[in-house]
Design a protein around this motif. Structure first.
Motif, mmCIF file in Angstrom:
data_model
loop_
_atom_site.group_PDB
_atom_site.id
_atom_site.type_symbol
_atom_site.label_atom_id
_atom_site.label_comp_id
_atom_site.label_asym_id
_atom_site.label_seq_id
_atom_site.Cartn_x
_atom_site.Cartn_y
_atom_site.Cartn_z
ATOM 1 N N HIS A 168 0.838 -1.200 0.000
ATOM 2 C CA HIS A 168 0.000 0.000 0.000
ATOM 3 C C HIS A 168 0.878 1.257 0.000
ATOM 4 C CE1 HIS A 168 -2.992 2.971 1.275
ATOM 5 N NE2 HIS A 168 -2.178 3.271 2.267
ATOM 6 N N TYR A 169 1.879 1.289 0.872
ATOM 7 C CA TYR A 169 2.764 2.455 0.948
ATOM 8 C C TYR A 169 3.638 2.574 -0.293
ATOM 9 C CZ TYR A 169 1.140 3.273 5.642
ATOM 10 O OH TYR A 169 0.342 3.544 6.713
ATOM 11 N N LEU A 170 4.115 1.454 -0.802
ATOM 12 C CA LEU A 170 4.899 1.496 -2.044
ATOM 13 C C LEU A 170 4.058 2.061 -3.187
ATOM 14 C CD1 LEU A 170 6.803 -1.901 -1.810
ATOM 15 C CD2 LEU A 170 7.811 0.393 -1.655
ATOM 16 N N ASP A 171 2.793 1.652 -3.246
ATOM 17 C CA ASP A 171 1.896 2.155 -4.292
ATOM 18 C C ASP A 171 1.649 3.656 -4.158
ATOM 19 O OD1 ASP A 171 1.712 -0.413 -5.328
ATOM 20 O OD2 ASP A 171 -0.261 -0.819 -4.454
ATOM 21 N N LYS A 172 1.780 4.185 -2.947
ATOM 22 C CA LYS A 172 1.618 5.627 -2.706
ATOM 23 C C LYS A 172 2.906 6.391 -3.026
ATOM 24 C CE LYS A 172 -0.418 7.077 1.030
ATOM 25 N NZ LYS A 172 -0.926 7.286 2.396
ATOM 26 N N ASP A 173 3.924 5.689 -3.518
ATOM 27 C CA ASP A 173 5.212 6.305 -3.837
ATOM 28 C C ASP A 173 5.801 6.979 -2.595
ATOM 29 O OD1 ASP A 173 7.374 6.903 -5.454
ATOM 30 O OD2 ASP A 173 6.422 8.653 -6.380
#
Length: 164
Positions: free
Chosen positions: A143-148
């Motif tokens: 989730h955090y990776l997807d939020k860059d």
């Protein structure tokens, strides 16, 4: 790949070490390696703080003070990461100084977390629960990776929040 939260966290720790080696090398793309480290480091810490630490704290099977200390060290890591992200050119004196500060901060945290929180979790939390936590950790980290989350603006906000 194992879904055991302890094994997943340890795998990320080894990846951090690999990325630090890349960042110290004059060969290769240091900016790309820094972006990779920044994203994984932030996503990893956020996932630990939102999924893993609260569960371990509630279970009373892992020392509360160690969990709190781990979160404090994440904040210190974010500050050191921001300092490195703000350096203009890889390879100069400022880069080397900030890289070593970040490396020392993160290495200290990894060592402590592995000796305390993770060893305690391995000894006291059931395999089934560690697997459930591992799945939650992976979802949250993604989730955090997807939020860059490795962007300098995101890291700045984390540092601001921790200082207020």
């Amino acid at each position: 790949m194992s879904s055991d939260v302890v094994e997943l966290i340890l795998a990320d720790h080894r990846k951090f070490e690999d990325l630090f080696r890349e960042l110290r090398s004059s060969e290769g793309d240091r900016r790309t390696a820094l972006g990779d480290l920044s994203a994984l480091l932030v996503a990893h810490a956020q996932a630990e703080e939102t999924e893993v630490y609260p569960t371990l704290r509630k279970s009373s099977q892992v020392d509360d003070e160690e969990v709190e200390h781990g979160a404090e060290e994440h904040a210190e890591g974010h500050e050191a990461l921001l300092d490195l992200l703000e350096v203009d050119e890889p390879g100069g004196d400022s880069w080397d100084e900030k890289l070593e500060q970040l490396s020392e901060t993160i290495t200290h945290h990894l060592d402590e977390e592995e000796r305390t929180i993770l060893n305690d979790a391995r000894a006291t939390v059931t395999q089934q629960r560690r697997d459930e936590l591992g799945e939650a950790f992976l979802r949250s980290r993604q989730h955090y990776l997807d939020k860059d989350c490795g962007r300098i603006e995101y890291v700045r906000e984390l540092v601001r929040e921790s200082q207020s």
